[in-house]
Design an enzyme around this catalytic site. Structure first.
Site, PDB file in Angstrom:
ATOM      1  N   GLU A 167       0.674  -0.701   0.307  1.00 31.07           N
ATOM      2  CA  GLU A 167      -0.050  -0.038  -0.041  1.00 31.07           C
ATOM      3  C   GLU A 167       0.475   1.105   0.355  1.00 31.07           C
ATOM      4  O   GLU A 167       0.577   1.776   0.869  1.00 31.07           O
ATOM      5  CB  GLU A 167      -1.240  -0.213   1.508  1.00 31.07           C
ATOM      6  CG  GLU A 167      -2.291  -1.264   1.129  1.00 31.07           C
ATOM      7  CD  GLU A 167      -3.201  -1.254   2.441  1.00 31.07           C
ATOM      8  OE1 GLU A 167      -2.905  -0.788   3.467  1.00 31.07           O
ATOM      9  OE2 GLU A 167      -4.069  -1.194   1.751  1.00 31.07           O
ATOM     10  N   GLU A 182      -3.964 -10.877   0.142  1.00 26.41           N
ATOM     11  CA  GLU A 182      -5.017 -11.389   1.718  1.00 26.41           C
ATOM     12  C   GLU A 182      -6.245 -10.872   1.150  1.00 26.41           C
ATOM     13  O   GLU A 182      -6.738 -10.435  -0.221  1.00 26.41           O
ATOM     14  CB  GLU A 182      -4.963  -9.301   1.880  1.00 26.41           C
ATOM     15  CG  GLU A 182      -3.218  -8.643   2.466  1.00 26.41           C
ATOM     16  CD  GLU A 182      -3.705  -7.220   3.490  1.00 26.41           C
ATOM     17  OE1 GLU A 182      -4.695  -6.715   3.636  1.00 26.41           O
ATOM     18  OE2 GLU A 182      -2.095  -6.795   3.431  1.00 26.41           O
TER      19      GLU A 182
HETATM   20  C1  GAL Z   1      -4.925  -3.934   3.646  1.00 24.97           C
HETATM   21  C2  GAL Z   1      -3.699  -3.359   4.600  1.00 24.97           C
HETATM   22  C3  GAL Z   1      -3.445  -4.401   6.033  1.00 24.97           C
HETATM   23  C4  GAL Z   1      -4.164  -4.347   6.611  1.00 24.97           C
HETATM   24  C5  GAL Z   1      -5.662  -4.906   6.489  1.00 24.97           C
HETATM   25  C6  GAL Z   1      -7.067  -4.655   7.455  1.00 24.97           C
HETATM   26  O1  GAL Z   1      -5.329  -2.897   3.566  1.00 24.97           O
HETATM   27  O2  GAL Z   1      -2.605  -4.316   3.546  1.00 24.97           O
HETATM   28  O3  GAL Z   1      -2.197  -4.159   5.925  1.00 24.97           O
HETATM   29  O4  GAL Z   1      -4.632  -3.392   7.371  1.00 24.97           O
HETATM   30  O5  GAL Z   1      -5.923  -3.658   5.270  1.00 24.97           O
HETATM   31  O6  GAL Z   1      -6.401  -5.311   8.419  1.00 24.97           O
END
Ligand code: GAL
Length: 968
Positions: free
Chosen positions: A418, A488
């Site tokens: 990010e 993620e």
């Molecule tokens: C993503 C980010 C993580 C964390 C997650 C939400 O956007 O890469 O670091 O913030 O969301 O828990």
């Protein structure tokens, strides 16, 4: 009187990576050269600004006798009970004005001092290097009064040549650490801001002719079964690998038959790099990573990531982890079928990568880079698109790659997380591709994949992932050629994540989808004397993101949450499925021909020879027969139908099923013999639903109606007793204490059901009694359940019948008016005065909701009310046991028609909803039991998609029954 040292502020705000440090190089834990750990007790002085104190503390002879003591590695805000400052949690907001590269004048500064002697056997010749493995956010270093330089890049190593400065005794090492620096702009990861020297400090003897940097190239050709080894070394020497008969000069390639390294079979060969002055042990894993045919392949085979995002975390020591904690993470991952780790969002302690090599985990090693807070200003001034910062970015890329390049487990480099887009990222990718062509490059923010070798997304919903899997997603031509991962997904905040199995089905169905990494491994709760675990806001931060920092598959103390248990089942490497025998419908039947179970090896490399299989039969949840099942040692991807033995005993008239389990046949490095890797269940005969003949008539006394074993309030129709058991407050219940996923995220519009529910008053439903009718064979109570201020509601009829000893309640619910939202739950709740032990036949042993219940296994389970609770750091709905046929609690046996979800707790849903920490929950004298006909799913709306339509609980007409019997 202190003198202002402008250089402290200048240093903190300098965008360059620093000065004085040696070029980055390979990290190795040991060699025959001496080393001295400087971990331990240090002196600490914390000042409010970068320049409140001058640097005279670095001079030999400075008296730090009145300074505090602190443990290094450590964060000063987690030591001293707040005396040195407090932790701050923000997700992406910078906790200081966005004014790069400036940082606030209020810049907590920790001056650290350590005096050390050299050991007696420290060699008199050669040089020495001082290594810092991690300091947040920057450090200036003096040894014996000499300024040896400074650095930024918190989770990266920095070495300094210090041999010429060392004395046999009384060396004074002084380190000035600022909480905020220009580097902080590059470290805006979603985590606690925790300043300090949080990784090891080590003095390394550097013998003349000792090893400098070296690069182990160990590839594997799956066509020939041969590995090729070449170790490039800045200092010439020889490389030996006795088990392979290798003994060659550095720089020379040698090809021999080898066993390859993979996360499933992590074969490592011990070797040695010997230069004139030093012997360095090597642990060599032969493997080849490539992008081939649009797929990520290792050793010629496409792999499927069953991964987690791992931040480094310990509830007491923050990101200062000891070796045991790192090992615990790896063992927990292996035991839960996890095969991959993304080191979100920075290179971990290097010892963790040694463990990944040893135990077998694929690693995406991510650079220490995130500038997420610039999103607040449309990414204006983003350092990754500003050439002034590029040297710092390249320094970070180089420090990661050089440090970690000799780990076979690392198969992908990630530029960071990010950070928007920009020339600096492209420069990093180019540098990495050039330096190490043997691995792939990842960066999720590069949506067109200009710089990357794989297409990565976070939190894409199932439908989009399916389109990507089918190649219908569009995007640039380049992107369309690339494999896809979810770097993620499955936001594991609080209760959940829901919908993992649905993702896994997609991953397994489409080659292009090479799996994903659940967000995230561990809740970053901080041990707190009053609150249990603290989260954002608990330290009085002016800006914070609450419990968004507690979104892991394990609780802060590393106890697996139900989410991890579900994930383990979802990603199990062996498929065990089958139809069982037959079913003749709802009433059991005669035994037919034996069933078969389909066993599928879902691994990418290993066969099943390390597993044994066990079958068993359960009749009404009790195991009546068991044995071993001969399963062929299937090759990866292969499957076989295996005949199950016929049950010898009586199954007619009972609900019966088979269970087949795959267990480790022998102890492994990560799990004991008998450890369960996978399991499956299938029906043999179906459940016979309970039946109560309504033979009793309600008897009306003045104030009481009796029916069979029960008494009711004649005016309200409220149940009072069943035999000797007092029952209070029995009524329809639709409310649950919203989960984090029900709450949804601020940026989402369509998954914030908790807000919708509250706005519509589902947390404050009123119950109007329409009539209480004592008929010939039933007591019928008609009600309407609805919130104040709204016209919609639920017409609810409670119909009580009895055969004299058992009491049956049939609840009929009909929505009235316009319902525009799903229901949180639909069932009844009631209070019991005395209840502790719980038994049930149904899903267990842990909790399960409609989209998180893969791991719920049908059987007979026992627990206690207290142990039924899942300790989510922020209290919320939890603990429901799914598909319960019957449950026993508080002197009652409750059978369901159909099966129900069972929950019991020592507080009300309203108290659970109001609690912000576990310490807010105090047991009352009533145990509240919920018997739910249905529950709304969980989803992953706290960051990702909400509840899939098939798991939403729609407000529709429903009828369900419970049969109560007083236990003798
Ligand atoms: C993503 C980010 C993580 C964390 C997650 C939400 O956007 O890469 O670091 O913030 O969301 O828990």
């Amino acid at each position: 009187m202190t003198t202002r040292t402008p250089s402290a502020v200048d240093f903190a705000e300098d965008v360059s990576p620093g000065s004085g440090a040696l070029p980055p190089r390979a990290w190795y834990p040991c060699s025959d050269a001496k080393s001295l750990s400087l971990n331990g007790s240090w002196r600490l002085r914390v000042s409010p600004t970068a320049d409140a104190e001058d640097d005279s503390f670095a001079e030999p002879g400075f008296d730090a006798g009145n300074w505090a003591e602190i443990t290094v590695p450590g964060h000063w805000v987690l030591q001293g009970d707040g005396a040195f400052g407090l932790p701050i949690y923000t997700n992406h907001l910078y906790p200081f004005p966005v004014d790069p590269p400036h940082v606030p004048t209020e810049n907590p500064t920790g001056d650290h001092l350590r005096v050390f002697d050299l050991p007696h056997d420290w060699p008199g010749d050669g040089g020495a290097v001082l290594r810092f493995d991690g300091v947040e956010s920057c450090a200036r270093v003096w040894l014996n009064g000499t300024d040896i330089g400074g650095f930024k890049g918190s989770r990266l190593p920095h070495e300094f040549a210090v041999g010429h400065l060392l004395k046999p005794a009384g060396n004074v090492l002084a380190v000035r650490v600022h909480q905020w620096s220009a580097g902080s702009y590059l470290e805006d990861q979603d985590q606690w801001w925790l300043p300090g020297i949080f990784r090891d400090v080590t003095l390394l003897h550097r013998p003349a002719g000792g090893v400098l940097d070296f690069f182990v190239h160990a590839s594997y050709d799956h066509r020939t079964g041969e590995g090729t080894l070449r170790v490039d070394s800045d200092v010439e020497g020889r490389v030996s690998v006795p088990a392979l008969g290798i003994d060659v000069p550095t720089g020379e390639a040698v090809t021999v038959p080898v066993r390859p390294w993979s996360a499933e079979v992590p074969t490592l060969y011990d070797g040695e790099l010997v230069t004139e002055g030093e012997r360095v042990p090597l642990r060599i894993g032969f493997r080849t990573v490539e992008r081939d045919d649009g797929l990520i392949k290792v050793n010629g085979r496409a792999i499927l990531f069953k991964g987690v995002n791992r931040h480094e975390w310990h509830p007491d020591t923050g990101r200062a982890l000891d070796a045991e904690t790192m090992l615990e993470d790896v063992l927990l991952m292996k035991r839960h079928n996890v095969n991959a780790v993304r080191t979100s969002h920075y290179p971990p302690h290097p010892a963790f990568l040694d463990l990944c090599d040893t135990y077998g985990l694929w690693v995406i090693d991510e650079c220490d880079l995130e500038t997420h807070g610039f999103t607040e200003q449309g990414w204006r001034d983003n350092p990754v698109d500003d050439d002034r910062w590029t040297p710092a970015l390249l320094d970070r890329a180089a420090r990661m790659v050089e440090r970690d390049k000799n780990h076979p487990s690392v198969i992908v480099w990630s530029l960071g997380n990010e950070a928007g887009t920009g020339r600096g990222l492209t420069a990093m990718a180019e540098w990495i591709h050039d330096r190490d062509a043997s691995r792939l490059v990842h960066y999720e923010g590069d949506i067109d994949c200009r710089d990357t070798d794989l297409y990565a997304r976070m939190y894409a919903d199932h439908a989009e992932v399916e389109r990507i899997g089918k190649g219908l997603d569009g995007g640039t031509h380049r992107r369309r050629q690339l494999p896809f991962i979810l770097c993620e997904y499955g936001h594991a905040m609080g209760n959940g994540p829901g919908g993992l199995a649905d993702y896994q089905r997609l991953f397994e169905a489409h080659d292009r989808l090479q799996g994903g990494f659940v967000w995230e491994w561990i809740d970053h709760g901080i041990t707190h004397p009053e609150l249990g675990y603290a989260y954002g806001g608990d330290f009085g931060e002016e800006l914070h993101d609450g419990n968004f920092v507690c979104d892991g598959l394990v609780f802060p103390d590393r106890r697996p949450s139900p989410g991890l248990v579900d994930f383990k089942k979802v990603i199990e490497p062996v498929g065990i499925e089958g139809e069982g025998f037959y079913g003749t419908g709802g009433s059991g039947g005669t035994l037919g021909s034996a069933g078969t179970v389909r066993i599928t090896n879902k691994r990418d490399f290993a066969d099943l020879s390390d597993l044994v299989f066990e079958w068993s039969y359960q009749v009404d949840g009790e195991t009546v027969e068991a044995g071993t099942l001969a399963v062929p040692s299937l090759a990866p991807g292969a499957s076989a139908e295996v005949k199950l033995p016929e049950p010898a005993g009586e199954v007619q008239g009972f609900e019966s099923r088979w269970t087949v389990r795959a267990l480790l046949a022998a102890d492994t490095s990560w799990g004991p013999r008998g450890h369960e890797v996978a399991w499956g269940q299938g029906p043999v005969t179906a459940r016979r639903l309970p039946c109560v003949v309504a033979s009793d008539a309600p008897v009306l006394d003045e104030r009481v109606i009796t029916l069979g074993p029960a008494s009711f309030d004649a005016r309200t129709g409220a149940l009072k007793t069943i035999g000797g058991v007092e029952v209070s407050g029995l009524r329809l219940d639709v409310w649950r204490a919203p989960t984090d996923n029900d709450e949804g995220a601020a940026w989402q519009s369509d998954t914030r059901w908790a807000t919708v529910w509250r706005t519509h008053g589902l947390h404050r439903m009123r119950h109007r009694i329409g009539s209480v009718e004592a008929g010939d064979d039933a007591l019928t109570v008609r009600t309407r359940v609805a919130p104040a201020a709204r016209e919609f509601g639920l017409r609810t009829v409670y119909r009580w019948t009895s055969d004299g000893s058992r009491l049956k309640l049939t609840v009929s619910v009909a929505p009235d008016g316009e319902w525009t939202m799903p229901l949180p739950r639909l069932g009844i709740r009631f209070g019991l005065r005395r209840a502790d032990a719980v038994k049930w036949f149904g899903g267990g042993p842990g909790e399960g909701y409609p989209d998180t219940d893969t791991a719920a296994r049908t059987g007979r389970w026992e627990s206690t009310v207290d142990l039924l609770q899942t300790p989510y750091v922020r209290p919320q709905e939890n603990g429901a046991r799914p598909d319960v046929r019957w449950a026993e609690i508080g002197g009652l046996r409750i059978e369901g028609d159909p099966e129900f979800s069972f929950t019991a707790r020592r507080w009300t849903t309203e108290q659970l909803d109001a609690a912000t920490h576990l310490s807010d929950l105090t047991p009352g004298d009533t145990v509240w039991v919920n018997l739910d006909h249905a529950l709304h799913g969980i989803g992953t709306g706290s960051c990702g998609p909400g509840v899939l339509p098939q798991y939403q609980l729609k407000a529709e007409p429903a009828e369900f029954s419970f049969i109560f019997t007083e236990l003798g």
